[in-house]
Design a protein around this motif. Structure first.
Motif, short mmCIF file in Angstrom:
data_model
loop_
_atom_site.label_atom_id
_atom_site.label_comp_id
_atom_site.label_asym_id
_atom_site.label_seq_id
_atom_site.Cartn_x
_atom_site.Cartn_y
_atom_site.Cartn_z
N PRO A 67 0.83 -1.21 0.00
CA PRO A 67 0.00 0.00 0.00
C PRO A 67 0.86 1.26 0.00
CG PRO A 67 -0.89 -1.59 1.54
CD PRO A 67 0.42 -2.15 1.07
N GLY A 68 0.49 2.22 -0.85
CA GLY A 68 1.22 3.47 -0.96
C GLY A 68 2.32 3.46 -1.99
N GLN A 69 2.63 2.29 -2.54
CA GLN A 69 3.66 2.18 -3.58
C GLN A 69 3.02 2.18 -4.96
OE1 GLN A 69 5.61 -1.51 -2.55
NE2 GLN A 69 7.06 -0.51 -1.15
N ASP A 70 3.62 2.90 -5.92
CA ASP A 70 3.16 2.85 -7.30
C ASP A 70 3.67 1.60 -8.00
OD1 ASP A 70 1.81 5.28 -7.13
OD2 ASP A 70 3.61 6.43 -7.62
N ALA A 71 4.80 1.10 -7.56
CA ALA A 71 5.41 -0.11 -8.12
C ALA A 71 6.16 -0.81 -6.99
CB ALA A 71 6.36 0.25 -9.26
N PRO A 72 6.33 -2.13 -7.10
CA PRO A 72 7.00 -2.86 -6.02
C PRO A 72 8.50 -2.57 -5.99
CG PRO A 72 6.57 -4.32 -7.87
CD PRO A 72 5.89 -3.03 -8.19
N VAL A 73 9.07 -2.70 -4.82
CA VAL A 73 10.52 -2.66 -4.67
C VAL A 73 11.05 -4.04 -5.05
CG1 VAL A 73 12.44 -2.34 -3.06
CG2 VAL A 73 10.36 -0.95 -2.83
N LEU A 74 11.93 -4.10 -6.05
CA LEU A 74 12.41 -5.39 -6.54
C LEU A 74 13.77 -5.72 -5.97
CD1 LEU A 74 11.36 -5.29 -10.31
CD2 LEU A 74 10.12 -6.22 -8.35
N PRO A 75 14.05 -7.02 -5.80
CA PRO A 75 15.39 -7.41 -5.34
C PRO A 75 16.44 -7.09 -6.38
CG PRO A 75 14.11 -9.34 -5.99
CD PRO A 75 13.17 -8.17 -6.00
N GLU A 76 17.66 -6.86 -5.92
CA GLU A 76 18.75 -6.60 -6.85
C GLU A 76 19.03 -7.83 -7.68
OE1 GLU A 76 22.13 -5.29 -4.71
OE2 GLU A 76 21.14 -3.53 -3.86
N ARG A 77 19.44 -7.61 -8.91
CA ARG A 77 19.76 -8.72 -9.81
C ARG A 77 21.20 -9.17 -9.59
NH1 ARG A 77 17.20 -6.12 -15.39
NH2 ARG A 77 15.36 -5.24 -14.39
N ASN A 78 21.41 -10.48 -9.70
CA ASN A 78 22.78 -11.01 -9.66
C ASN A 78 22.81 -12.30 -10.44
OD1 ASN A 78 22.24 -13.33 -7.79
ND2 ASN A 78 21.72 -11.67 -6.38
N ASP A 79 24.00 -12.86 -10.60
CA ASP A 79 24.17 -14.03 -11.45
C ASP A 79 23.95 -15.35 -10.72
OD1 ASP A 79 24.74 -12.50 -13.69
OD2 ASP A 79 26.89 -12.41 -13.22
N ASP A 80 23.67 -15.29 -9.44
CA ASP A 80 23.38 -16.49 -8.66
C ASP A 80 21.92 -16.86 -8.87
OD1 ASP A 80 22.91 -18.46 -6.83
OD2 ASP A 80 23.72 -17.37 -5.11
N ALA A 129 8.43 -3.92 5.64
CA ALA A 129 7.37 -2.97 5.33
C ALA A 129 7.36 -2.59 3.85
CB ALA A 129 7.52 -1.72 6.19
N GLU A 130 8.49 -2.76 3.17
CA GLU A 130 8.60 -2.41 1.75
C GLU A 130 8.61 -3.63 0.84
OE1 GLU A 130 12.06 -0.03 1.17
OE2 GLU A 130 11.64 1.29 2.86
N ARG A 131 8.86 -4.80 1.44
CA ARG A 131 9.02 -6.04 0.64
C ARG A 131 7.71 -6.38 -0.08
NH1 ARG A 131 10.13 -10.43 4.50
NH2 ARG A 131 11.97 -9.15 4.94
N PRO A 132 7.76 -6.59 -1.39
CA PRO A 132 6.51 -6.86 -2.12
C PRO A 132 5.91 -8.20 -1.76
CG PRO A 132 8.42 -7.21 -3.55
CD PRO A 132 8.94 -6.61 -2.27
N TRP A 133 4.59 -8.27 -1.88
CA TRP A 133 3.94 -9.59 -1.82
C TRP A 133 4.31 -10.34 -3.08
CZ3 TRP A 133 0.27 -5.56 -0.31
CH2 TRP A 133 -0.02 -5.56 1.05
N MET A 134 4.51 -11.64 -2.96
CA MET A 134 4.91 -12.43 -4.11
C MET A 134 3.97 -13.63 -4.25
SD MET A 134 8.78 -13.45 -5.17
CE MET A 134 9.15 -14.21 -3.59
N ARG A 135 3.51 -13.85 -5.47
CA ARG A 135 2.60 -14.94 -5.75
C ARG A 135 3.03 -15.68 -7.02
NH1 ARG A 135 1.56 -14.01 -1.27
NH2 ARG A 135 -0.46 -13.65 -0.28
N SER A 136 2.83 -16.99 -7.04
CA SER A 136 3.14 -17.81 -8.21
C SER A 136 1.92 -17.92 -9.11
CB SER A 136 3.58 -19.22 -7.78
OG SER A 136 4.75 -19.16 -6.98
N LEU A 137 2.13 -17.69 -10.41
CA LEU A 137 1.06 -17.83 -11.39
C LEU A 137 1.61 -18.52 -12.63
CD1 LEU A 137 0.45 -14.70 -9.98
CD2 LEU A 137 -1.66 -15.23 -11.19
N THR A 138 0.71 -18.92 -13.51
CA THR A 138 1.09 -19.64 -14.72
C THR A 138 0.93 -18.74 -15.94
OG1 THR A 138 0.32 -21.72 -13.74
CG2 THR A 138 0.65 -21.70 -16.11
#
Length: 286
Positions: A49-62, A76-85
């Protein structure tokens, strides 16, 4: 191989049934060779709530480093994550179609999809073979006498892709449980494929599906069975096929997409953990 983490933007929203929204996303980055295989799963990251877009984890090669980076985001900033097809990857583009089952504000994915508009942004983890093991459809069908697909409305996108990928002339039985007749959707049904729609009409989730498969007169021979949907129903069907129909465990692909009265944020039950261990052992054996 790096597991992709990228931003996606809504380009189109279509209400295909009263309770299903088909949303098309354009990804900032999308590998050209992924996303088109049957039953391809991804993870979507939804803003708080209050975010226009989610805060994403940094990308890495692992391959799994993205998840450690995800957990490092303040709660408080971590996005909700859901699995979809993925229902469809549009060839030659960075566009993906994903269907959302709408059930009000009971969860972040459904609540977001109810209000989604072009221009809205989410995060995307995948698609990648590292994230979701491809269904061995070709070898499985070649080794089987016929195919059984069974699931509820959450499994419809995967069932659609599996049917589209079946070799010509395959004998297949498809059982799909939905809320009511208005939730039926067109499915590929070439010669040899029979689709049976099952309506809950107020019944408990999973009950019409399990009762129909248990009571069905199935073809002779050993099937390749694919089961997905509410976890308890999937567990019941798998047990029935193994113990009462004599189907080898190795001939069954199964996934509990969701749990009645639980969310993906709730801790797994003992049965959930047992299923996960068995799926892991089966994947290792393959």
């Amino acid at each position: 191989m790096r597991l992709p983490v990228t931003s996606v933007q809504v380009t189109e929203v279509e209400r295909v049934t009263p309770r299903t929204a088909r949303i098309t996303f354009e990804a900032e980055e999308l590998d050209p060779g992924v996303g088109g295989s049957p039953d391809q799963q991804v993870k979507l990251c939804f803003p708080r709530p209050g975010q226009d877009a989610p805060v994403l984890p940094e990308r890495n090669d692992d391959a799994m480093g993205w998840y450690q980076a995800y957990l490092a985001i303040p709660e408080a900033e971590r996005p909700w994550m859901r699995s979809l097809t993925v229902r469809r990857r549009l060839p030659g583009t960075r566009l993906l179609e994903i269907d959302f089952v709408l059930h009000g504000d009971a969860g972040p994915a459904s609540a977001w999809a109810e209000r989604a508009r072009p221009g809205d942004r989410l995060g995307l983890v995948g698609p990648s073979e590292l994230y979701a093991r491809p269904v061995p459809l070709g070898s499985a069908v070649a080794a089987a006498d016929w195919v059984l697909l069974a699931g509820d409305e959450t499994a419809l996108p995967a069932i659609h892709t599996l049917l589209a990928a079946l070799p010509a002339g395959t004998t297949a039985l498809v059982f799909v449980e939905v809320a009511d007749r208005a939730e039926e959707q067109p499915l590929p049904a070439p010669d040899g494929v029979a689709v049976r729609w099952l309506h809950r009409d107020g019944a408990a989730p999973g009950r019409p599906l399990t009762e129909a498969v248990v009571a069905a007169e199935l073809p002779a021979g050993t099937p390749f069975a694919w089961l997905a949907g509410e976890a308890a129903a999937v567990r019941t069907l798998r047990r029935h096929l193994v113990e009462e129909r004599g189907v080898p465990k190795a001939s069954i692909e199964f996934t509990g997409y969701w749990r009645h009265r639980f969310t993906q944020d709730d801790a797994p039950t003992a049965e959930d953990l047992a299923d996960a261990r068995e799926k892991s052992a089966q994947a290792t054996a393959d």
